[in-house]
Design an enzyme around this catalytic site. Sequence first.
Site, PDB file in Angstrom:
ATOM      1  N   HIS A 186     -11.800 -30.162 -33.841  1.00 30.46           N
ATOM      2  CA  HIS A 186     -13.128 -29.420 -33.881  1.00 30.46           C
ATOM      3  C   HIS A 186     -12.962 -28.400 -34.914  1.00 30.46           C
ATOM      4  O   HIS A 186     -13.647 -27.414 -34.854  1.00 30.46           O
ATOM      5  CB  HIS A 186     -13.183 -28.546 -32.748  1.00 30.46           C
ATOM      6  CG  HIS A 186     -14.316 -28.319 -31.820  1.00 30.46           C
ATOM      7  ND1 HIS A 186     -15.083 -27.345 -31.918  1.00 30.46           N
ATOM      8  CD2 HIS A 186     -15.299 -29.353 -31.142  1.00 30.46           C
ATOM      9  CE1 HIS A 186     -16.447 -27.478 -31.423  1.00 30.46           C
ATOM     10  NE2 HIS A 186     -16.366 -28.797 -30.875  1.00 30.46           N
ATOM     11  N   HIS A 286     -21.325 -39.746 -33.518  1.00 33.01           N
ATOM     12  CA  HIS A 286     -21.129 -38.436 -32.762  1.00 33.01           C
ATOM     13  C   HIS A 286     -22.430 -38.445 -31.875  1.00 33.01           C
ATOM     14  O   HIS A 286     -23.437 -38.711 -32.297  1.00 33.01           O
ATOM     15  CB  HIS A 286     -21.101 -37.588 -33.771  1.00 33.01           C
ATOM     16  CG  HIS A 286     -20.695 -36.190 -33.043  1.00 33.01           C
ATOM     17  ND1 HIS A 286     -21.701 -35.151 -32.738  1.00 33.01           N
ATOM     18  CD2 HIS A 286     -19.726 -35.775 -32.412  1.00 33.01           C
ATOM     19  CE1 HIS A 286     -21.392 -34.337 -32.518  1.00 33.01           C
ATOM     20  NE2 HIS A 286     -20.055 -34.516 -32.309  1.00 33.01           N
TER      21      HIS A 286
HETATM   22 MG    MG Z   1     -16.091 -33.009 -32.581  1.00 30.11          MG
END
Ligand code: MG
Length: 395
Positions: A186, A286
Amino acid sequence: MPTPSLITKLEVFRVPPRWLFVRVETQDNLVGWGEGTLEGHTEAIEGAYADLRERFVGADADNIQDIWQTAYRARFYRGGPVLMSALSGLDIALWDIKGKKLGVPVWQLLGGKVRERIKVYGWIGGDSPSDVVENALERRQQGFTAVKMNGTDAVSWLDSPSELLDAVQRVKDVRATGLDVAVDFHGRLHKSMAKQLAKLLEPHQPLFIEEPLLPTQPEEIADLARAISTPIALGERLFTRSDFRPYLEKRALDVAQPDVAHCGGISELHRIAALTEMYDVALAPHCPLGPIAFAACLQVAVTSPNFAIQEMSWKIHYNKHPDEAAGLEADLHTYMSNPSVFDIVDGHVAVLQGPGLGIEINEGLVRETSAKYIAEQKPWRNPVWRGEDGSVREW
Ligand SMILES: [Mg+2]
């Protein structure tokens, strides 16, 4: 010669959990749906749509590439999350219209299918990873064969190495359930910590590690790629082919993760797929977002030889309605009239067969929910994290 389909209306709908749907209508009564969600920046995207509406009401919806190029080039400034997410939603809606006009799914217009079904993965664990094994077993029950989880909570520029050992244990535990597991860093870790965690995870064979560093660091990510065998994935915060270019040229990328709602829509996702194929990089779009973005990803997945796996947001921890206590839902299937097209069988979803995006949006519910949401709630925001010393941490 098909007759033109002049755009008469461009509407946006802010809906829970954190999505922004786009509805485009033409003078020949075609309706296309797009998704221009930019999580946490809803008002900025709505502003960008005010400009797109001014420019493209009256344009011919058939000319998707001319509209894309005009939106991208003709206001001098270009790229970035806000302008590209707005353009993404418009582009997706225009492909939906074209498919409906011609009576075929979008993947037919992209050249036809190269696969019979599409592999998907689900999310386990929230932002403070816990209960991951229980969640992994649930995902297996739901039909998934692969999952993704966060690697760590907030991490400082130089934290105790012991902070990383929990993450390694969680990955081992999830692997023991028989599922493949990808680990999302992240962009939370800085280089000193990320390279340690990547090395510690390597023996446990994550499917990939995602955003091992922030997307501002292509050189440092390339160094990491040379130091470990684990595939490196990123791309959710890259916009257009141009942003992918340094990662490809520096050999910093194994798995490209463009987000169809940010990268430039179906048009640009399709182009990024072809570009990354040339570098032997896999495509894993994504998509922690809504049904329109997911359907758009599936359209490109069907036609792309280097497609590997698709993120699917069903039951992701974000998908909560603010009035959950009243029994209201805001999950992947909530706004669809044909939710069964997303059924998971043996870790895969089927190729969408309907015209355009292949999904039917419950317009009445979208309108009603959006009006109530705007009147009663603030749009979704991500949390701001601070460390023990009070300084800002990456979320
Ligand atoms: Mg991610």
